[in-house]
Design a protein around this motif. Structure first.
Motif, PDB file in Angstrom:
ATOM      1  N   ALA A 198      18.493  60.045  54.187  1.00 60.70           N
ATOM      2  CA  ALA A 198      18.725  59.671  55.581  1.00 60.70           C
ATOM      3  C   ALA A 198      19.640  60.685  56.265  1.00 60.70           C
ATOM      4  O   ALA A 198      20.426  61.365  55.606  1.00 60.70           O
ATOM      5  N   THR A 199      19.536  60.743  57.584  1.00 62.29           N
ATOM      6  CA  THR A 199      20.452  61.599  58.347  1.00 62.29           C
ATOM      7  C   THR A 199      21.831  60.924  58.378  1.00 62.29           C
ATOM      8  O   THR A 199      21.944  59.732  58.054  1.00 62.29           O
ATOM      9  N   ASP A 200      22.850  61.675  58.811  1.00 57.37           N
ATOM     10  CA  ASP A 200      24.194  61.098  58.895  1.00 57.37           C
ATOM     11  C   ASP A 200      24.196  59.857  59.782  1.00 57.37           C
ATOM     12  O   ASP A 200      24.793  58.837  59.452  1.00 57.37           O
ATOM     13  N   ALA A 201      23.500  59.973  60.932  1.00 50.77           N
ATOM     14  CA  ALA A 201      23.483  58.851  61.880  1.00 50.77           C
ATOM     15  C   ALA A 201      22.818  57.624  61.244  1.00 50.77           C
ATOM     16  O   ALA A 201      23.294  56.493  61.399  1.00 50.77           O
ATOM     17  N   GLU A 202      21.734  57.842  60.513  1.00 48.84           N
ATOM     18  CA  GLU A 202      21.040  56.713  59.866  1.00 48.84           C
ATOM     19  C   GLU A 202      21.922  56.061  58.801  1.00 48.84           C
ATOM     20  O   GLU A 202      21.929  54.840  58.650  1.00 48.84           O
ATOM     21  N   GLY A 254      24.289  39.546  58.069  1.00 50.42           N
ATOM     22  CA  GLY A 254      22.998  39.306  58.716  1.00 50.42           C
ATOM     23  C   GLY A 254      21.966  40.370  58.374  1.00 50.42           C
ATOM     24  O   GLY A 254      20.891  40.431  58.977  1.00 50.42           O
ATOM     25  N   TYR A 255      22.288  41.213  57.421  1.00 48.39           N
ATOM     26  CA  TYR A 255      21.354  42.267  56.992  1.00 48.39           C
ATOM     27  C   TYR A 255      21.198  42.120  55.475  1.00 48.39           C
ATOM     28  O   TYR A 255      22.179  42.258  54.730  1.00 48.39           O
ATOM     29  N   GLY A 256      19.989  41.812  55.025  1.00 50.19           N
ATOM     30  CA  GLY A 256      19.790  41.511  53.604  1.00 50.19           C
ATOM     31  C   GLY A 256      19.443  42.756  52.796  1.00 50.19           C
ATOM     32  O   GLY A 256      19.044  43.784  53.350  1.00 50.19           O
ATOM     33  N   TYR A 257      19.572  42.631  51.477  1.00 51.81           N
ATOM     34  CA  TYR A 257      19.212  43.763  50.605  1.00 51.81           C
ATOM     35  C   TYR A 257      17.717  44.090  50.706  1.00 51.81           C
ATOM     36  O   TYR A 257      17.316  45.233  50.543  1.00 51.81           O
ATOM     37  N   GLY A 258      16.925  43.043  50.993  1.00 53.41           N
ATOM     38  CA  GLY A 258      15.482  43.265  51.168  1.00 53.41           C
ATOM     39  C   GLY A 258      15.210  44.209  52.330  1.00 53.41           C
ATOM     40  O   GLY A 258      14.332  45.091  52.237  1.00 53.41           O
ATOM     41  N   HIS A 259      15.996  44.069  53.403  1.00 53.99           N
ATOM     42  CA  HIS A 259      15.820  44.972  54.559  1.00 53.99           C
ATOM     43  C   HIS A 259      16.151  46.402  54.156  1.00 53.99           C
ATOM     44  O   HIS A 259      15.432  47.351  54.502  1.00 53.99           O
ATOM     45  N   ALA A 260      17.257  46.535  53.430  1.00 52.55           N
ATOM     46  CA  ALA A 260      17.699  47.882  53.029  1.00 52.55           C
ATOM     47  C   ALA A 260      16.659  48.515  52.105  1.00 52.55           C
ATOM     48  O   ALA A 260      16.359  49.714  52.206  1.00 52.55           O
ATOM     49  N   LYS A 261      16.080  47.695  51.227  1.00 52.72           N
ATOM     50  CA  LYS A 261      15.068  48.238  50.302  1.00 52.72           C
ATOM     51  C   LYS A 261      13.841  48.733  51.073  1.00 52.72           C
ATOM     52  O   LYS A 261      13.275  49.785  50.738  1.00 52.72           O
ATOM     53  N   LEU A 262      13.452  47.982  52.096  1.00 54.55           N
ATOM     54  CA  LEU A 262      12.285  48.423  52.876  1.00 54.55           C
ATOM     55  C   LEU A 262      12.586  49.716  53.629  1.00 54.55           C
ATOM     56  O   LEU A 262      11.735  50.602  53.733  1.00 54.55           O
ATOM     57  N   ALA A 263      13.822  49.843  54.111  1.00 53.57           N
ATOM     58  CA  ALA A 263      14.202  51.092  54.804  1.00 53.57           C
ATOM     59  C   ALA A 263      14.186  52.264  53.823  1.00 53.57           C
ATOM     60  O   ALA A 263      13.720  53.364  54.149  1.00 53.57           O
ATOM     61  N   LEU A 264      14.653  52.024  52.591  1.00 54.48           N
ATOM     62  CA  LEU A 264      14.626  53.077  51.571  1.00 54.48           C
ATOM     63  C   LEU A 264      13.177  53.439  51.232  1.00 54.48           C
ATOM     64  O   LEU A 264      12.820  54.623  51.155  1.00 54.48           O
ATOM     65  N   LEU A 265      12.347  52.418  51.079  1.00 55.92           N
ATOM     66  CA  LEU A 265      10.939  52.656  50.743  1.00 55.92           C
ATOM     67  C   LEU A 265      10.264  53.524  51.807  1.00 55.92           C
ATOM     68  O   LEU A 265       9.521  54.458  51.490  1.00 55.92           O
ATOM     69  N   GLU A 266      10.550  53.222  53.050  1.00 54.07           N
ATOM     70  CA  GLU A 266       9.961  53.984  54.150  1.00 54.07           C
ATOM     71  C   GLU A 266      10.377  55.460  54.068  1.00 54.07           C
ATOM     72  O   GLU A 266       9.559  56.366  54.237  1.00 54.07           O
ATOM     73  N   LYS A 267      11.639  55.685  53.760  1.00 57.22           N
ATOM     74  CA  LYS A 267      12.140  57.066  53.617  1.00 57.22           C
ATOM     75  C   LYS A 267      11.421  57.784  52.476  1.00 57.22           C
ATOM     76  O   LYS A 267      11.015  58.942  52.593  1.00 57.22           O
ATOM     77  N   LEU A 268      11.293  57.064  51.358  1.00 60.78           N
ATOM     78  CA  LEU A 268      10.665  57.696  50.194  1.00 60.78           C
ATOM     79  C   LEU A 268       9.201  57.997  50.470  1.00 60.78           C
ATOM     80  O   LEU A 268       8.690  59.063  50.113  1.00 60.78           O
ATOM     81  N   GLU A 269       8.519  57.054  51.130  1.00 61.86           N
ATOM     82  CA  GLU A 269       7.106  57.261  51.467  1.00 61.86           C
ATOM     83  C   GLU A 269       6.951  58.500  52.338  1.00 61.86           C
ATOM     84  O   GLU A 269       6.075  59.325  52.101  1.00 61.86           O
TER      85      GLU A 269
END
Ligand code: ADP
Ligand code: TRP
Length: 324
Positions: free
Chosen positions: A244-248, A260-275
């Motif tokens: 991710a960029t610094d801002a991200e 209000g932000y779950g680990y599932g959300h973070a995992k999907l954001a990581l997955l998107e980056k990896l994809e």
């Protein structure tokens, strides 16, 4: 004079994000540095210490080459070859082993870790760092880019080379490790060091489905969706940071802390980056998967060049120690 960069990677499993971030990324980037000459090899002699299935060893060896080529290694700029195409390295290993104190090898943490995991102690496992020293010294390598976990092995190599030079005269180049300070040991899905042998990897060229299930299996604590969370102790966030960029990164860290932000959300954001990182490389991986002969040709051609350098070093060493 150009600096020779050398590194090896074991074909003992599919390559994973830890291998990429800790080692391969730097290897591939070095091919474009003007004063560098890069030699990378597939450490199949080393893998015999852990892999005893011939078909698997062959397939995984080719897969390392394919993975490097898919990620951008250009064989016109850097050599990629098989360790076993340069059998001279085994002769050098023997000569170096006569200068290697037992205590030096007994102190190696990777050996001790393997024993602690219940892997039987055989001579190959014990002598592993001597073969690694020969790998490095045989090509007069100056720089060895590796992950932080390999630092001790490079120190062992330097120690052995210094003993050789003191005993027989200044012949061997003393190499320096090149360890990226900004890349720590990459955590696996269970938070331990990501490693093929711990079965906690996120693989580079698995199927998209495998990638998703590996990312989703990253272990987190049991805090509920609404609770504030600490990004720095979270393996998901720690992996996300590399893509991710610094801002991200700042944004995700703030979300963790706010709740209000779950680990599932973070995992999907990581997955998107990896994809998005992997997608452009997948076609090239498939290209080489369909053309094993082309991969073998590259390995043979590079191996011949490397072997010529190795032969010269071994001849000099034979003369220096008095072998007829
Ligand atoms: P593994 O532990 O999966 O068997 P290797 O020991 O074959 O991996 O490592 C190959 C290269 O990748 C080495 O340079 C090593 O330092 C690097 N590497 C492996 N795992 C990691 C990790 N988790 N973090 C950083 N670098 C790593
Ligand atoms: N031991 C290294 C690893 O597990 C692989 C390796 C073998 C290597 N020979 C080498 C790395 C020489 C650097 C230089 O990662």
């Amino acid at each position: 004079m150009k600096k020779r960069v050398l590194s090896g990677i074991q074909p003992s499993g599919r390559l994973h994000l830890g291998n990429y971030l800790g080692a391969m990324k730097q290897h591939i980037a070095a091919q474009d540095v003007a004063d560098r000459e890069c030699y990378y090899f597939i450490a199949n002699y080393h893998s015999l210490t852990s892999l005893r299935d011939r078909d698997q060893l062959r397939e995984l060896s080719i897969d390392v080459a394919r993975t490097y080529l898919a990620l951008g290694l250009d064989p016109q700029k850097a050599l990629i070859f098989l360790q076993s195409h340069v059998p001279e390295v085994c002769e050098l290993t023997w000569i170096l082993s006569t200068l290697t104190p037992m205590g030096l090898l007994q102190r190696c943490t990777s050996y001790k870790d393997k024993l602690a995991k219940g892997i039987p102690a055989d001579h190959g496992l014990f002598a592993y760092p001597v073969l690694q020293a020969a790998d490095i010294l045989i090509y007069n390598s100056h720089l060895v880019p590796v992950g932080a976990d390999q630092k001790q092995h490079i120190e062992v190599c330097r120690d052995i080379a210094q003993r050789f030079n003191q005993t027989y005269g200044e012949l061997l180049v003393i190499p320096d490790p090149d360890i990226r300070p900004d890349v720590a040991v990459i955590p696996g899905t269970d938070g331990q060091k990501m490693s093929k042998s711990y079965k906690n990897t996120i693989d580079l060229f698995g199927t998209p489905k495998q990638l998703k299930s590996q990312v989703m299996s990253i272990v987190t604590d049991s805090k509920g969706l609404e609770e504030p969370k600490d990004p720095d102790t979270c393996h998901v966030y720690n992996l996300y940071k590399y893509f991710a960029t610094d801002a991200e990164q700042t944004e995700m860290a703030a979300r963790y802390r706010a709740g209000g932000y779950g680990y599932g959300h973070a995992k999907l954001a990581l997955l998107e980056k990896l994809e998005s990182f992997l997608q452009p490389h997948r076609d090239r991986y498939q290209y080489f998967l369909d053309r094993p002969d082309e991969v073998m040709d590259i390995l043979q051609t590079c191996g011949q060049k490397a072997r010529a350098v190795a032969r010269e070093t071994v001849n000099n060493v034979r003369n220096a120690v008095g072998l007829i």
